[in-house]
Design an enzyme around this catalytic site. Structure first.
Site, PDB file in Angstrom:
ATOM      1  N   ALA A 193       5.719 -42.606   8.212  1.00 42.88           N
ATOM      2  CA  ALA A 193       5.970 -41.499   7.282  1.00 42.88           C
ATOM      3  C   ALA A 193       5.126 -40.319   7.753  1.00 42.88           C
ATOM      4  CB  ALA A 193       5.570 -41.917   5.875  1.00 42.88           C
TER       5      ALA A 193
ATOM      6  N   GLY B 252       6.093 -46.575   8.441  1.00 42.06           N
ATOM      7  CA  GLY B 252       7.477 -46.447   7.985  1.00 42.06           C
ATOM      8  C   GLY B 252       8.486 -46.674   9.110  1.00 42.06           C
TER       9      GLY B 252
ATOM     10  N   GLU C  81       8.834 -50.329   9.259  1.00 40.91           N
ATOM     11  CA  GLU C  81       9.573 -50.713   8.040  1.00 40.91           C
ATOM     12  C   GLU C  81      11.061 -50.390   8.175  1.00 40.91           C
ATOM     13  OE1 GLU C  81       6.634 -48.525   5.609  1.00 40.91           O
ATOM     14  OE2 GLU C  81       6.644 -50.293   4.324  1.00 40.91           O
TER      15      GLU C  81
END
Ligand code: COA
Length: 260
Positions: A66, A111, A114
């Site tokens: 992120a 992220g 992920e």
């Protein structure tokens, strides 16, 4: 659809989605996440797109997480909702009835790891690096990483990776079940991703969709795991350690955590 941070290409029923913010190693900011959501909705509806390959622009990074610079100023009251929005988006990928392959061309961190884990398969170049380094920022994975990493590699290895923040190579990731295949080059990555996708698409489409649905049914999204993750992410954002961790990243120095 047109997008600022995504390139979308549809050929022979395969939609390739390239994440493109190279100056930030393809880090996911909110604008990019909204574009990704729109692209997934469009993919769901597009009858000519039968499978998707998600990759990153360039050779260095799939997605480096992120966008830390953006979320360093997140309102603590909105942090759990921020995590839930990301969880919902990645869940859209995981439950897609059409196959989605992550073609990981470099860093898949936070992220990014992920996102790769939400895809049905992961294929990586040998220079790829995987990891969940959130604790170095004073937070935890918030887009489903605590759940999917545990599902893919088992509880012990998942805890080790998330608590140490160690980055692992593509070969190490393959050895623990995080990655399906490792290839030498970016070109080989796309070729193998396409050839595996073509093989999947040559099978009964309804049967493939039902394989995905049945596997997902064994990993409930409704249980406490994802909600605890979102709430815990929010709790971490309220700490001094989070402010120190993100400030240290922006200032390019080591963080000094105090446990407050
Ligand atoms: N968010 C925002 N910006 C990021 C970013 C992220 N997750 N990851 C990298 N960038 C930016 C860097 O700040 C740098 O920007 P600058 O040129 O304006 O200084 C640029 O991308 C290049 O990164 P840099 O750190 O200089 O490259 P590197 O090769 O030295 O290191 C990494 C690569 C991936 C090891 C390092 O960028 C990193 O640790 N990134 C954060 C990874 C992370 O913690 N992700 C989880 C977030 S939840």
């Amino acid at each position: 659809m047109t997008a600022k941070h995504l390139r979308i290409d549809l050929q022979n029923g395969i939609q390739t989605l390239t994440i493109s913010r190279p100056h930030a190693l393809n880090a996911l900011n909110q604008e990019l996440l909204e574009e990704l959501r729109a692209a997934m909705l469009e993919f769901y509806k597009n009858e000519e797109a039968h499978g998707m390959i998600i990759t990153g622009e360039g050779e260095k990074s799939f997605v480096a997480g992120a966008d830390i610079k953006e979320f360093s100023s997140i309102n603590p009251g909105e942090a759990a909702a921020f995590a839930r929005r990301g969880q919902d988006l990645f869940r859209m990928i995981e439950v897609s009835p059409k196959p989605v392959i992550a073609a990981v061309n470099g860093f898949a961190l936070g992220g990014g790891c992920e996102l790769a884990m939400a895809c049905h398969l992961r294929i990586a170049t040998q220079n790829a690096k995987f990891g969940q380094p959130e604790v170095t920022l004073g937070i935890i994975p918030g887009y489903g990483g605590t759940q999917r990493l545990t599902q893919l590699v088992g509880r012990g290895k998942a805890l080790e990776l998330m608590m140490t923040a160690d980055l692992i190579t593509a070969e190490e990731a393959k050895a623990i079940g995080l990655v399906n295949h490792v290839v030498a080059t970016r070109q080989a990555l796309i070729e193998l991703s396409e050839s595996i996708m073509k093989k999947i698409l040559s099978n009964g489409r309804i049967a493939v969709a039902n394989v995905i649905k049945s596997v997902n049914a064994g990993f409930s999204f409704e249980g406490a795991g994802y909600e605890t993750e979102a709430e815990s992410f929010g709790a971490c954002v309220r700490t001094k350690d989070f402010r120190e961790g993100t400030a240290a990243f922006v200032e390019k120095r080591k963080p000094k955590f105090t446990g407050e």
